[in-house]
Design a protein around this motif. Sequence first.
Motif, PDB file in Angstrom:
ATOM      1  N   LEU A 169      47.590 102.621  24.014  1.00 23.67           N
ATOM      2  CA  LEU A 169      48.647 101.630  24.245  1.00 23.67           C
ATOM      3  C   LEU A 169      49.439 101.379  22.956  1.00 23.67           C
ATOM      4  CD1 LEU A 169      46.924  98.924  26.492  1.00 23.67           C
ATOM      5  CD2 LEU A 169      48.904 100.326  27.114  1.00 23.67           C
ATOM      6  N   LYS A 170      48.746 101.266  21.849  1.00 24.03           N
ATOM      7  CA  LYS A 170      49.427 101.069  20.560  1.00 24.03           C
ATOM      8  C   LYS A 170      50.375 102.224  20.264  1.00 24.03           C
ATOM      9  CE  LYS A 170      45.697  98.400  18.359  1.00 24.03           C
ATOM     10  NZ  LYS A 170      44.704  98.398  17.255  1.00 24.03           N
ATOM     11  N   PHE A 171      49.904 103.430  20.510  1.00 17.52           N
ATOM     12  CA  PHE A 171      50.707 104.624  20.234  1.00 17.52           C
ATOM     13  C   PHE A 171      51.978 104.640  21.078  1.00 17.52           C
ATOM     14  CE2 PHE A 171      51.789 109.024  21.404  1.00 17.52           C
ATOM     15  CZ  PHE A 171      52.047 109.561  20.140  1.00 17.52           C
ATOM     16  N   TYR A 172      51.831 104.415  22.381  1.00 17.46           N
ATOM     17  CA  TYR A 172      52.995 104.519  23.263  1.00 17.46           C
ATOM     18  C   TYR A 172      53.919 103.311  23.158  1.00 17.46           C
ATOM     19  CZ  TYR A 172      51.358 108.846  25.278  1.00 17.46           C
ATOM     20  OH  TYR A 172      50.980 110.161  25.438  1.00 17.46           O
ATOM     21  N   PHE A 173      53.392 102.136  22.845  1.00 19.02           N
ATOM     22  CA  PHE A 173      54.279 100.990  22.617  1.00 19.02           C
ATOM     23  C   PHE A 173      55.126 101.195  21.362  1.00 19.02           C
ATOM     24  CE2 PHE A 173      52.060  98.046  25.629  1.00 19.02           C
ATOM     25  CZ  PHE A 173      53.208  97.582  26.251  1.00 19.02           C
ATOM     26  N   GLU A 174      54.588 101.895  20.383  1.00 19.21           N
ATOM     27  CA  GLU A 174      55.370 102.192  19.182  1.00 19.21           C
ATOM     28  C   GLU A 174      56.543 103.113  19.532  1.00 19.21           C
ATOM     29  OE1 GLU A 174      56.527 101.428  15.498  1.00 19.21           O
ATOM     30  OE2 GLU A 174      54.743 100.534  16.440  1.00 19.21           O
ATOM     31  N   ILE A 175      56.302 104.078  20.411  1.00 19.85           N
ATOM     32  CA  ILE A 175      57.389 104.949  20.867  1.00 19.85           C
ATOM     33  C   ILE A 175      58.446 104.127  21.602  1.00 19.85           C
ATOM     34  CG2 ILE A 175      57.977 106.862  22.426  1.00 19.85           C
ATOM     35  CD1 ILE A 175      55.248 108.071  21.789  1.00 19.85           C
ATOM     36  N   LEU A 176      58.001 103.198  22.445  1.00 19.99           N
ATOM     37  CA  LEU A 176      58.929 102.337  23.170  1.00 19.99           C
ATOM     38  C   LEU A 176      59.730 101.466  22.216  1.00 19.99           C
ATOM     39  CD1 LEU A 176      60.035 101.251  25.854  1.00 19.99           C
ATOM     40  CD2 LEU A 176      58.104  99.662  25.922  1.00 19.99           C
ATOM     41  N   LYS A 177      59.060 100.914  21.218  1.00 18.59           N
ATOM     42  CA  LYS A 177      59.745 100.042  20.256  1.00 18.59           C
ATOM     43  C   LYS A 177      60.825 100.794  19.484  1.00 18.59           C
ATOM     44  CE  LYS A 177      58.807  96.403  16.884  1.00 18.59           C
ATOM     45  NZ  LYS A 177      57.755  95.674  16.138  1.00 18.59           N
ATOM     46  N   CYS A 178      60.575 102.079  19.246  1.00 18.44           N
ATOM     47  CA  CYS A 178      61.559 102.909  18.546  1.00 18.44           C
ATOM     48  C   CYS A 178      62.700 103.353  19.452  1.00 18.44           C
ATOM     49  CB  CYS A 178      60.875 104.136  17.945  1.00 18.44           C
ATOM     50  SG  CYS A 178      59.736 103.766  16.601  1.00 18.44           S
ATOM     51  N   GLY A 179      62.619 102.999  20.735  1.00 15.06           N
ATOM     52  CA  GLY A 179      63.689 103.330  21.660  1.00 15.06           C
ATOM     53  C   GLY A 179      63.701 104.770  22.133  1.00 15.06           C
ATOM     54  N   GLU A 180      62.566 105.440  21.994  1.00 15.89           N
ATOM     55  CA  GLU A 180      62.481 106.858  22.393  1.00 15.89           C
ATOM     56  C   GLU A 180      62.186 106.951  23.893  1.00 15.89           C
ATOM     57  OE1 GLU A 180      63.227 109.234  20.485  1.00 15.89           O
ATOM     58  OE2 GLU A 180      62.992 108.514  18.426  1.00 15.89           O
ATOM     59  N   LEU A 181      63.140 106.492  24.686  1.00 18.24           N
ATOM     60  CA  LEU A 181      62.924 106.419  26.131  1.00 18.24           C
ATOM     61  C   LEU A 181      62.814 107.802  26.765  1.00 18.24           C
ATOM     62  CD1 LEU A 181      65.307 103.487  27.161  1.00 18.24           C
ATOM     63  CD2 LEU A 181      62.984 103.404  26.250  1.00 18.24           C
ATOM     64  N   THR A 182      63.574 108.742  26.269  1.00 10.62           N
ATOM     65  CA  THR A 182      63.540 110.088  26.843  1.00 10.62           C
ATOM     66  C   THR A 182      62.159 110.712  26.699  1.00 10.62           C
ATOM     67  OG1 THR A 182      65.888 110.409  26.362  1.00 10.62           O
ATOM     68  CG2 THR A 182      64.586 112.382  26.788  1.00 10.62           C
ATOM     69  N   ILE A 183      61.532 110.504  25.550  1.00  5.64           N
ATOM     70  CA  ILE A 183      60.188 111.041  25.317  1.00  5.64           C
ATOM     71  C   ILE A 183      59.208 110.457  26.328  1.00  5.64           C
ATOM     72  CG2 ILE A 183      58.236 111.044  23.704  1.00  5.64           C
ATOM     73  CD1 ILE A 183      60.258 111.237  21.431  1.00  5.64           C
ATOM     74  N   LEU A 184      59.254 109.139  26.507  1.00 13.12           N
ATOM     75  CA  LEU A 184      58.345 108.480  27.445  1.00 13.12           C
ATOM     76  C   LEU A 184      58.586 108.960  28.869  1.00 13.12           C
ATOM     77  CD1 LEU A 184      58.400 104.800  26.132  1.00 13.12           C
ATOM     78  CD2 LEU A 184      56.476 106.388  26.028  1.00 13.12           C
TER      79      LEU A 184
END
Length: 243
Positions: A169-184
């Motif tokens: 969860l920490k890892f993927y929330f960091e991706i979300l916080k960075c705005g990397e929506l396409t990756i998610l």
Amino acid sequence: MHIIKLSAIDSTNTYLKKLCAEMPVEDYTAVITENQTEGRGQMGSVWSSQSSKNLTFSVFKSLMGFQVEYPFYISMVASLAVVKALEGFAIPKLHVKWPNDILAENKKVCGILIENVFKQGQYASTVIGMGLNVNQTEFENLPKASSLKLISGRSFDLDEIAHNIIEQLKFYFEILKCGELTILKEEYESYLFRKNKPSTFKDAEGSLFLGIIKSVSDTGMLQVLLEDDVVKEFDLKTITLLY
């Protein structure tokens, strides 16, 4: 991370939301119970679990500093966190059945309930509840349910699985916080159950129709290619995937 363990509680989500209303709660605080008496699922469904054999817990995450234009990405984060954690335990054939049921070998092993908290019209925090079938081996009248033990033949440590899910969860929330929506979105869709396969659906009136899941919109709508070569969007209240 801060973990609160309870022997029994009506709902870990409800407990954690009340706690947040009463006092400051640090990120990734988790409430874990051996016995949840009133577990809830999507659309008001009931989540039933044998005491002490499964992982029933909720995790708090502040959304301060997040641009939450599309809250469905929180669901993507939670789904990916569970899938990646279970991959680490060598659980095979993992998929996400839209919107966020986790399947292994086409059987449901985990349900997720996300409840967002608003303050002054903004997304302030989220509480992510998870019910993961771990060491339970009997599911009476639930032919589509299974557990990690039934699938793998092994017993698991509940605390170890919880810790791994929280780390993911920490890892993927960091991706979300960075705005990397396409990756998610691309990673979420790579696990989407029955993507690009002809499937049978039931609509809100109970009628059956055929379609092919193509993708999910930013708002969480399921995008289905119909027989007339038109892609139509459906929300959770209007469509059920039969499998």
